[in-house]
Enzyme design. Sequence first.
Site, PDB file in Angstrom:
ATOM      1  CB  SER A  62     -82.477 -77.502 -45.085  1.00 17.64           C
ATOM      2  OG  SER A  62     -82.961 -77.551 -46.406  1.00 17.64           O
TER       3      SER A  62
HETATM    4  N1  SAH Z   1     -83.669 -73.205 -49.255  1.00 23.57           N
HETATM    5  C1  SAH Z   1     -84.925 -73.241 -48.539  1.00 23.57           C
HETATM    6  C2  SAH Z   1     -85.473 -74.650 -48.416  1.00 23.57           C
HETATM    7  C3  SAH Z   1     -86.581 -74.751 -49.342  1.00 23.57           C
HETATM    8  S1  SAH Z   1     -87.427 -76.284 -49.523  1.00 23.57           S
HETATM    9  C4  SAH Z   1     -84.822 -72.561 -47.189  1.00 23.57           C
HETATM   10  O1  SAH Z   1     -83.731 -72.129 -46.813  1.00 23.57           O
HETATM   11  O2  SAH Z   1     -85.858 -72.409 -46.530  1.00 23.57           O
HETATM   12  C5  SAH Z   1     -87.378 -76.374 -51.277  1.00 23.57           C
HETATM   13  C6  SAH Z   1     -88.130 -75.301 -52.013  1.00 23.57           C
HETATM   14  O3  SAH Z   1     -87.968 -75.572 -53.411  1.00 23.57           O
HETATM   15  C7  SAH Z   1     -89.634 -75.271 -51.767  1.00 23.57           C
HETATM   16  O4  SAH Z   1     -90.015 -73.995 -51.323  1.00 23.57           O
HETATM   17  C8  SAH Z   1     -90.236 -75.569 -53.148  1.00 23.57           C
HETATM   18  O5  SAH Z   1     -91.440 -74.860 -53.413  1.00 23.57           O
HETATM   19  C9  SAH Z   1     -89.128 -75.121 -54.073  1.00 23.57           C
HETATM   20  N2  SAH Z   1     -89.137 -75.696 -55.419  1.00 23.57           N
HETATM   21  C10 SAH Z   1     -89.494 -76.940 -55.819  1.00 23.57           C
HETATM   22  N3  SAH Z   1     -89.336 -77.075 -57.143  1.00 23.57           N
HETATM   23  C11 SAH Z   1     -88.880 -75.876 -57.606  1.00 23.57           C
HETATM   24  C12 SAH Z   1     -88.536 -75.376 -58.895  1.00 23.57           C
HETATM   25  N4  SAH Z   1     -88.623 -76.122 -60.004  1.00 23.57           N
HETATM   26  N5  SAH Z   1     -88.105 -74.106 -58.986  1.00 23.57           N
HETATM   27  C13 SAH Z   1     -87.997 -73.309 -57.877  1.00 23.57           C
HETATM   28  N6  SAH Z   1     -88.318 -73.730 -56.645  1.00 23.57           N
HETATM   29  C14 SAH Z   1     -88.748 -74.994 -56.500  1.00 23.57           C
END
Ligand code: SAH
Length: 213
Positions: A62
């Site tokens: 993000s």
């Molecule tokens: N917080 C992260 C941003 C991640 S983007 C950072 O600081 O980099 C969102 C993430 O959520 C992605 O990696 C995606 O694979 C994950 N995601 C999507 N659905 C999910 C679920 N049901 N459980 C766990 N992770 C999930």
Amino acid sequence: METFSLERHRMVEEQIAQRGLHDPKLLSDFEEVPRHLFVPKNFQYAAYDDTPLPIGFGQTISQPYIVALMTSLLQLTGDERVLEVGTGSGYQAAILSRLAAQVHTIEFLPDLAIRAKILLKELEYSNIHVHIGDGSLGWPEAAPYPAIIVTASSPKVPDPLREQLSDGGRLVLPVENHLAELLKVLTRRGDEFVEEVITSVAFVPLRGTYGWK
Ligand code: SAH
């Protein structure tokens, strides 16, 4: 001077402090976490820009301001157990770990989870537990949590996350609403959830049982 420290300082000033987030502890944590190590090498030059960046597998880290905003909405005091759904790069977890006692973070994609786990270990974040799984189901093993943050956008607030929130706890997450995504804070008061809409945002979709099919 350490690599990128000037860029990082400018990020904190211009993107976070000047937009109204002034908590000194929050700002010093953003000064200290090396964001460039959480993005792929070919994007390191842009790690401190005012933008999300690709981290592989169709996912993104993000925008710095959004990480700061969501963190501040959790109102952490330092002794909490925090649940993060969507580990991605591990950057948000690293920030949270400096403001709370323990962080449980769940990632759906094993490759991303493993990469984040290795990096967080290298950086010696010993209070972060990275789990592989469907975070739309929460992580019941360590529930309840006074703070839960979801970094992917869901069709509705997943019921297990409401259930795993402590009384008085705060759940910060993006939820789809008529084609827009809204960043919301739900505060638990017994069996009631007080809902606040903060702003509109853009996140990758939440997968899994309570996510998008
Ligand atoms: N917080 C992260 C941003 C991640 S983007 C950072 O600081 O980099 C969102 C993430 O959520 C992605 O990696 C995606 O694979 C994950 N995601 C999507 N659905 C999910 C679920 N049901 N459980 C766990 N992770 C999930």
